[in-house]
Structure formats: structure tokens, C-alpha cells
Enzyme design. Structure first.
Site, PDB file in Angstrom:
ATOM      1  N   ASP A 238     -12.737  -9.227  32.801  1.00 45.17           N
ATOM      2  CA  ASP A 238     -13.997  -8.526  33.093  1.00 45.17           C
ATOM      3  C   ASP A 238     -15.167  -9.407  32.686  1.00 45.17           C
ATOM      4  OD1 ASP A 238     -15.666  -6.530  33.992  1.00 45.17           O
ATOM      5  OD2 ASP A 238     -15.547  -5.340  32.168  1.00 45.17           O
TER       6      ASP A 238
ATOM      7  N   GLY B 298     -18.886   3.572  26.137  1.00 43.53           N
ATOM      8  CA  GLY B 298     -19.482   4.237  24.994  1.00 43.53           C
ATOM      9  C   GLY B 298     -20.871   3.705  24.710  1.00 43.53           C
TER      10      GLY B 298
ATOM     11  N   LYS C 196     -19.841  -0.725  17.985  1.00 45.44           N
ATOM     12  CA  LYS C 196     -19.499  -0.229  19.318  1.00 45.44           C
ATOM     13  C   LYS C 196     -18.760   1.088  19.133  1.00 45.44           C
ATOM     14  CE  LYS C 196     -17.530  -2.195  23.572  1.00 45.44           C
ATOM     15  NZ  LYS C 196     -16.817  -3.388  24.107  1.00 45.44           N
TER      16      LYS C 196
END
Length: 480
Positions: A310, A194, A209
Site C-alpha cells: 500500500d 482510525g 495511531k
């Protein structure tokens, strides 16, 4: 009564004659069982009878119920032939036999309905569990939004929530209120999940966010991880609120956090050079956040061990004071020690290929063993240390910023590109010659080499790296 000319048959079997053409008709009419309408008809004839079957209607007065159960027998082949007739009534049908088919059909129908009901209940239960958090966030906010007192800062609200003992973030109503009062200022980033905006709440800057609708699983997971009990740490991005806004036609998923004007470590290193103190400060603070994430805290309100999955320089933010905080927890996995279970998020997103360890690239990672994810994080952290060390000035020399493996794989490498370099050739990022003449860079090189070892069991833990960096700082008289 049968008649022929003037002859007549009587009910008792006698006869009356009124001419030479008369004949005798003898019959027996027997009631075999009381109240069951059982009839036994036997006939005696003298002479030739042309239509003897008429006796059935002349001698029996049927009722509607009698026709359901009766037997009639006649004979005309010889005199007194009825002596050889033994009519027997059919067996009496019991009421339960009559309704057996109905009961069977009813039982089958009820069974099918019950099975279908059970399946519907199970489906609704699982759907409810999946949507329960979203439902809590998407409730209409009917209360007055001004209930947060004027002058209260975000820091004050967070401190109050921590002192209240919950340890899992602000109350949902407060989160909803903050989210509704935020003013979007400008977009500061965009990724596959996003966009990131800088916003303001009562004059304070916050990061917002905004997830794509297709990334609801990532939003849900990151919100859940941030609100884990005892999750708040100075080296993990500070969570403020989460909210869902929208109608039936559109939906926006918001995650509101602290704002850090230096941006990500990736952006910071591209534009900033470091000295030994700044390098150790960045590295120590980053591994401190990772260590807190990896550590399980036992107690009544404990914290599970969490692996990031990640980790990269774009997912680490740099604070104003030159320390790091870890962000983007949408792929994180939790370890539930009570059940010895790894809680893996349901989203289909995977990590960044450039930072994937060999066991992920060759698909040998044991997904049921939580320690495998911890060691995968440490491989990625070794690459981040390499990115930091390149930007550290020694002897007046510094390398330009580059991503790991920049000289070995394309800008957007494929799995096969990374697997060939990392797994088959077992190559790792190279060190500049100047590192060997600088004590800090030499030790950093040794540290990162032990983090990105090919064998996961040989890699250092976050706690071990943290202690080593603290010792390096002491030896150089650097206060972290």
C-alpha cells in the site's frame, strides 16, 4: 396329581381304581440336563380326556429361571403317543451375545464423543493462535508503573533493547507502561483504519495511531511487522509500543510510533517546493527504507523479505532533517524462505486504487509468488517519484502538487476507471517540458518510467533505484 372320581395317577405311571368310571393316566417326567431346568412332559391316556392340559401344572414345579429356557410337549391322539415326541431344548445363549447390543451402543457413543472432542480441540487451538498476541497485550498490568527509571528517554530505552540482542522492539511490559502513561494532546489525522493523535510521554512527543475496533487485523499485522527481528531502520517509521485498552463494552487498539512534525510526504509536497538536493534526499531515503523492507537478512536472527502493498505518498513520513521513512505496514506480506511460503495478512483491506499496478487491476498478479508483490511496490514507488519531481524547481518553474493520474481519473476513482487508463490505454503520468532541460529531472523521469513499466519483470528493483540515485548525487556533488 389328576383325579377323576376315585382314580388317581401316581408318580411312577401306575394307577388306582375305585369304580367303573375310573381311567388310567400315564406320564413321563424327564430331567434332560442337570441344572438347566429342562423338562420333557409326555402323557398317556386311556379313555376320553376332557382337559388333558391340566397336567402341565400338576407335574411341573417351575422356578423363575426355568421359565427362561424350557420346552413342553403333550399329545392325546393315541395310546403311547409320547413315543413319537422328541422335545429339544433351545440353544443356550452365551453371556457375550446377551450384552452385544450394549457393547455396540457404548462403542458408538464413545466414538462420537471422541470425534466431537477432537473438533473442539482443533477449534480451540486455532482460536488460541489467533488471540495469543492479543492476550499477551491485554493482560492486566499489576506491577508498579514507575519501574522505568526517571530520566530515561525513548531513545535510551530503544537503544538498550537493541543492545540486549532481541532486535524486535521494547519488552511488552515496557510497552504497556509507556502506553498507560501517554497523554493525548490533539488529533492530527484520520483515515479508513482510525485516527492519528499527537501524544506526550514524559515530555517527548509521540504519534498514537488509534485503530477502529473493526480494524483489529490491521493493528495486529502492523504490530507484528514492526516487531520483526532487525526491522528497525532509519528510513522506516520507528516503532515504540502497541497496546489494547478497554473493557467488555469498548476496545481501543493503540500503535505508538515516533512523531514527525512534517507529516506525510503528501502533506509536505503540497506546501513545500524542492531543489535538486532536497529531491534526491527525499527519493534516496524513501527507496532506502523500501530496499531494507524488501531485503531478506540471513542469519540466526534473520529478517524476512517484506512487501508493503500500500505504498503511496500518504504512507511515507518526512523527518525534520528532510529524509523519509515508510509507515503504515498493515497490509504488508512476508516471505518465509524456509518453507517458500508467502505470509499474507488475513484482513480484507486492499491497497489504494490510484496506486495499483496493472497486474492488480486486471487480477493477473500471481499471489503465490512473492516477487510479484515486490514488483507491485516498485510500480507504486515510480508514481511517488513523479509526485516529488513535479515539486522540484528548475529554471524558476515548478508545477503545483497533484496526485498521479489527476487529469485522467476522478477524485475517487473506481477499479474500472483505473483499469481502463492503466491496463487498456496503458497511460502513465505526463512529464512537463522543462524536465528535458534539467539533468536531474531528466534522469528522474527515466528512472520512474522504468519503475512503472507495464511488464513487472521489466521494472527496476529498489536496490537498483537506490544505486542509481546515489550515483546521481555523486555526479552533482550532493551529499545524501
Amino acid at each position: 396329581m389328576l383325579q377323576r372320581n376315585s382314580g388317581k395317577v401316581t408318580a411312577d405311571g401306575g394307577k388306582e381304581s375305585s369304580g367303573s368310571d375310573s381311567y388310567t393316566h400315564t406320564h413321563t417326567h424327564t430331567l434332560a440336563r442337570t441344572n438347566t431346568h429342562t423338562h420333557t412332559l409326555t402323557l398317556h391316556y386311556y379313555g376320553k380326556i376332557t382337559r388333558p392340559q391340566t397336567c402341565l401344572h400338576d407335574y411341573i414345579n417351575d422356578t423363575g429361571n426355568a421359565r427362561l429356557r424350557r420346552i413342553l410337549e403333550c399329545c392325546t391322539d393315541q395310546d403311547f403317543c409320547n413315543r413319537d415326541l422328541h422335545p429339544t431344548l433351545p440353544p443356550l445363549k452365551r453371556p457375550d451375545q446377551d450384552s452385544r447390543i450394549h457393547h455396540t451402543a457404548l462403542f458408538t457413543s464413545v466414538s462420537i464423543c471422541c470425534v466431537m472432542l477432537i473438533f473442539i480441540i482443533i477449534y480451540c487451538y486455532h482460536r488460541y493462535n489467533r488471540q495469543v498476541t492479543r492476550a499477551r497485550y491485554s493482560m492486566g498490568l499489576e506491577q508498579d508503573e514507575s519501574f522505568i527509571p526517571a530520566g530515561e528517554s525513548l531513545k535510551d530505552l530503544i537503544e538498550q533493547s537493541q543492545s540486549s540482542g532481541s532486535g524486535s522492539g521494547l519488552p511488552l511490559l515496557v510497552q504497556r507502561t509507556i502506553a498507560k502513561q501517554i497523554q493525548m494532546v490533539k488529533q492530527i489525522g484520520k483515515g479508513r483504519y482510525g485516527e492519528v493523535w499527537m501524544g506526550r510521554w514524559r515530555g517527548e512527543r509521540v504519534a498514537v495511531k488509534v485503530f477502529f475496533t473493526t480494524e483489529e487485523a490491521s493493528w495486529f499485522r502492523e504490530t507484528e511487522i514492526y516487531q520483526t527481528v532487525l526491522m528497525r531502520h532509519e528510513n522506516i517509521l520507528g516503532f515504540i509500543a502497541a497496546d489494547i485498552k478497554g473493557t467488555g463494552s469498548w476496545t481501543q487498539l493503540y500503535l505508538i510510533t515516533d512523531y514527525h512534525e512534517n507529516g506525510s510526504l503528501y502533506d509536505y509536497l503540497k506546501s513545500t517546493t524542492l531543489d535538486s538536493k532536497a529531491l534526491l534526499r527525499l527519493a534516496y531515503s524513501a527507496v532506502s527504507g523500501l530496499c531494507h523492507l524488501h531485503t531478506e537478512i540471513f542469519g540466526t536472527q534473520g529478517k524476512p523479505a517484506i512487501a508493503h502493498r500500500d505504498l503511496k505518498s500518504k504512507n511515507i513520513l518526512v523527518k525534520k532533517n528532510g529524509t523519509c521513512c515508510i509507515a503504515d505496514l498493515g497490509l504488508a506480506v512476508k516471505f518465509i524462505s524456509d518453507t517458500n511460503e508467502v505470509d499474507i495478512p488475513p484482513n480484507t483491506r486492499v491497497g489504494t486504487k490510484r496506486y495499483m499496478p496493472p497486474e492488480v487491476l486486471d487480477e493477473s498478479l500471481n499471489r503465490c509468488h512473492f516477487q510479484s508483490y515486490i514488483m507491485a511496490d516498485m510500480y507504486s514507488f515510480g508514481l511517488i517519484l513523479w509526485e516529488m519531481a513535479r515539486r522540484c524547481v528548475s529554471g524558476g518553474i515548478v508545477e503545483e502538487y497533484q496526485l498521479p493520474y489527476h487529469e485522467l481519473v476522478p477524485t475517487d476513482p473506481s477499479y474500472e476507471d483505473m483499469r481502463e487508463v492503466v491496463c487498456i490505454k496503458r497511460q502513465r503520468p505526463s512529464f512537463a517540458n522543462r524536465w528535458s532541460s534539467d539533468e536531474c529531472l531528466r534522469l528522474m523521469g527515466k528512472l520512474m518510467t522504468e519503475c512503472w513499466a507495464h511488464n513487472p519483470a521489466s521494472r527496476l528493483t529498489a536496490l537498483r533505484v537506490k544505486k542509481t540515485l546515489a550515483k546521481m548525487s555523486e555526479s552533482q556533488d550532493i551529499k545524501l
